[in-house]
Design an enzyme around this catalytic site. Structure first.
Site, PDB file in Angstrom:
ATOM      1  N   ALA A 191       6.784  13.605  -2.151  1.00 19.02           N
ATOM      2  CA  ALA A 191       7.468  13.276  -0.897  1.00 19.02           C
ATOM      3  C   ALA A 191       8.912  13.724  -0.934  1.00 19.02           C
ATOM      4  CB  ALA A 191       7.414  11.762  -0.634  1.00 19.02           C
ATOM      5  N   THR A 231       6.593   3.103   1.390  1.00 19.46           N
ATOM      6  CA  THR A 231       7.892   2.465   1.195  1.00 19.46           C
ATOM      7  C   THR A 231       8.054   1.270   2.118  1.00 19.46           C
ATOM      8  OG1 THR A 231      10.278   2.797   1.527  1.00 19.46           O
ATOM      9  CG2 THR A 231       8.820   4.179   2.814  1.00 19.46           C
ATOM     10  N   ASP A 232       8.882   0.308   1.712  1.00 19.93           N
ATOM     11  CA  ASP A 232       9.169  -0.831   2.579  1.00 19.93           C
ATOM     12  C   ASP A 232       9.988  -0.424   3.799  1.00 19.93           C
ATOM     13  OD1 ASP A 232      11.607  -0.339   1.309  1.00 19.93           O
ATOM     14  OD2 ASP A 232      11.931  -2.404   0.666  1.00 19.93           O
ATOM     15  N   GLU A 233      10.555   0.786   3.769  1.00 22.86           N
ATOM     16  CA  GLU A 233      11.382   1.232   4.894  1.00 22.86           C
ATOM     17  C   GLU A 233      10.580   1.430   6.173  1.00 22.86           C
ATOM     18  OE1 GLU A 233      14.472   4.089   4.303  1.00 22.86           O
ATOM     19  OE2 GLU A 233      14.497   3.769   2.138  1.00 22.86           O
ATOM     20  N   TYR A 242      13.034   9.997   7.553  1.00 21.67           N
ATOM     21  CA  TYR A 242      12.264   9.764   6.320  1.00 21.67           C
ATOM     22  C   TYR A 242      11.220   8.682   6.522  1.00 21.67           C
ATOM     23  CZ  TYR A 242      11.096   7.447   1.956  1.00 21.67           C
ATOM     24  OH  TYR A 242      10.415   6.816   0.943  1.00 21.67           O
ATOM     25  N   LYS A 297       6.980   8.771   6.633  1.00 26.59           N
ATOM     26  CA  LYS A 297       6.119   7.974   5.756  1.00 26.59           C
ATOM     27  C   LYS A 297       5.182   7.081   6.582  1.00 26.59           C
ATOM     28  CE  LYS A 297       6.188   7.933   1.826  1.00 26.59           C
ATOM     29  NZ  LYS A 297       5.458   8.775   0.836  1.00 26.59           N
ATOM     30  N   ASN A 343      12.984  -0.821  -3.183  1.00 24.61           N
ATOM     31  CA  ASN A 343      13.792   0.181  -3.874  1.00 24.61           C
ATOM     32  C   ASN A 343      13.498   0.183  -5.374  1.00 24.61           C
ATOM     33  OD1 ASN A 343      15.008   0.121  -1.314  1.00 24.61           O
ATOM     34  ND2 ASN A 343      16.971   0.767  -2.178  1.00 24.61           N
TER      35      ASN A 343
END
Length: 337
Positions: A85, A136-138, A159, A163, A188
């Protein structure tokens, strides 16, 4: 012998996962596919006991249909773990196309090829195969309440959008084709071998070189930090024991302000907090103030718990960078294009 195709295995989390798997599992064969962009580094696997009987490296792009087909034709793949990624939020704001190509197109290409290789008849797959998408938690966006896996996705930058889009495709392949998938969303990560563009390695490197430490805004952004090997253990569990089609959050559920992390790094290296080294810079647009995810599902269903305390893990990480200045200098000679 089970064969694992690890994409992005020369990157930070991917290389740590390969190290972890070779250390904890016997009778496995790992195929590492990485196109070796600036953040992919073969030196990340230096010192690992790898040979032609348990490891093979291909310098391929996951978007290259023919090259990835070639790997599936040569090897009987049991598991695919997609770490590959583009992941730097700042770069995604100016190089969105690269993030779409790798994070979305590359993921779909991998699934298409694996689907054809694993399919016996329509919607029926070989037993014991799995495709694991690393997310990702994002994708949840900024949230102060703990988000469960069922929370709506609300990404705010190119980004995290890429994802989230990849996740929708992964879920679609499960829903439409019963293609055996899982998704992990981790907080993170930090630890050894992280390219110095993320907060912790940047601050360590700048402190080592007596340069200013760029802190976004007031530094009060809240993040949940997980030591990379704790994440690797969780990924291993999901890969082998996760319920097909399910998403699993991975985090410690302990959050720290960015400025707190910076101060700890300064104190470890310089012996005190040095305000003269802090440089407050304008925060990025669409910045998320807080990421917060619930790990109840993976703790209760799979029995996972983090084992590395953040304070100890950060001290160990700082010391690793201090002890591996040659590694740091070498990777910085290969800047992003």
């Amino acid at each position: 012998m089970k064969t694992y195709l690890i994409t992005g295995g020369a990157g930070f989390i991917g290389s740590n996962f390969i190290r972890y798997m070779l250390k904890t599992h016997k009778d496995i064969f790992i195929i590492n596919v990485d196109k070796l962009t600036y953040a992919g580094n073969p030196d990340n696997l230096a010192g690992v006991l790898i040979n032609e009987t348990n490891y093979k490296f291909y310098c391929y792009d996951i978007c290259d249909n023919e090259k990835i087909k070639e790997i599936f034709n040569r090897h009987k793949i049991n598991y695919v773990v997609n770490f590959a990624a583009e992941s730097h939020v700042d770069r995604s704001m100016t190089s969105t196309k690269e993030f779409i190509e790798t994070n979305i197109t590359g993921t779909v290409n991998l699934m298409d090829i694996a689907k054809k290789a694993w399919e016996i008849r329509e919607n029926e797959y070989i037993d014991g195969v799995r495709f694991l998408q690393i997310s990702t938690d994002e994708v949840y966006g900024s949230c102060t309440e703990c988000c469960s896996e069922e929370a709506p996705l609300n990404p705010h930058n190119p980004y995290s959008c890429s994802k989230a889009a990849a996740e929708f495709y992964v879920k679609c392949y499960w829903d439409a084709y019963s293609f055996p998938v899982n998704i992990t969303r981790s907080s993170n990560n930090y630890g050894p071998y992280q390219y110095p563009e993320k907060l912790i390695p940047v601050m360590i490197h700048n402190t080592m070189d007596n340069r200013k430490l760029p802190v976004y805004g007031d530094g009060m952004q809240l993040r949940d930090w997980i030591y990379v090997e704790d994440n690797c253990r969780a990924i291993d569990l999901v890969l082998h024991k996760g319920e097909p089609g399910e998403v699993y959050n991975i985090a410690t559920e302990k959050k720290y302000h960015n400025r707190f992390v910076v101060d700890k790094i300064l104190t470890y290296i310089k012996g005190e907090v040095r305000e003269d080294m802090i440089q407050h810079v304008q925060d990025r647009k669409a910045s998320d103030l807080c990421y917060s995810i619930s790990t109840k599902k993976i703790r209760e269903k799979l029995g996972w718990n983090p084992s590395v305390d953040f304070h100890n893990g950060l001290d160990n990480t700082i010391q690793w960078y201090l002890d591996n200045k040659k590694w740091l200098d070498k990777v910085l000679k290969n800047p992003p294009r």
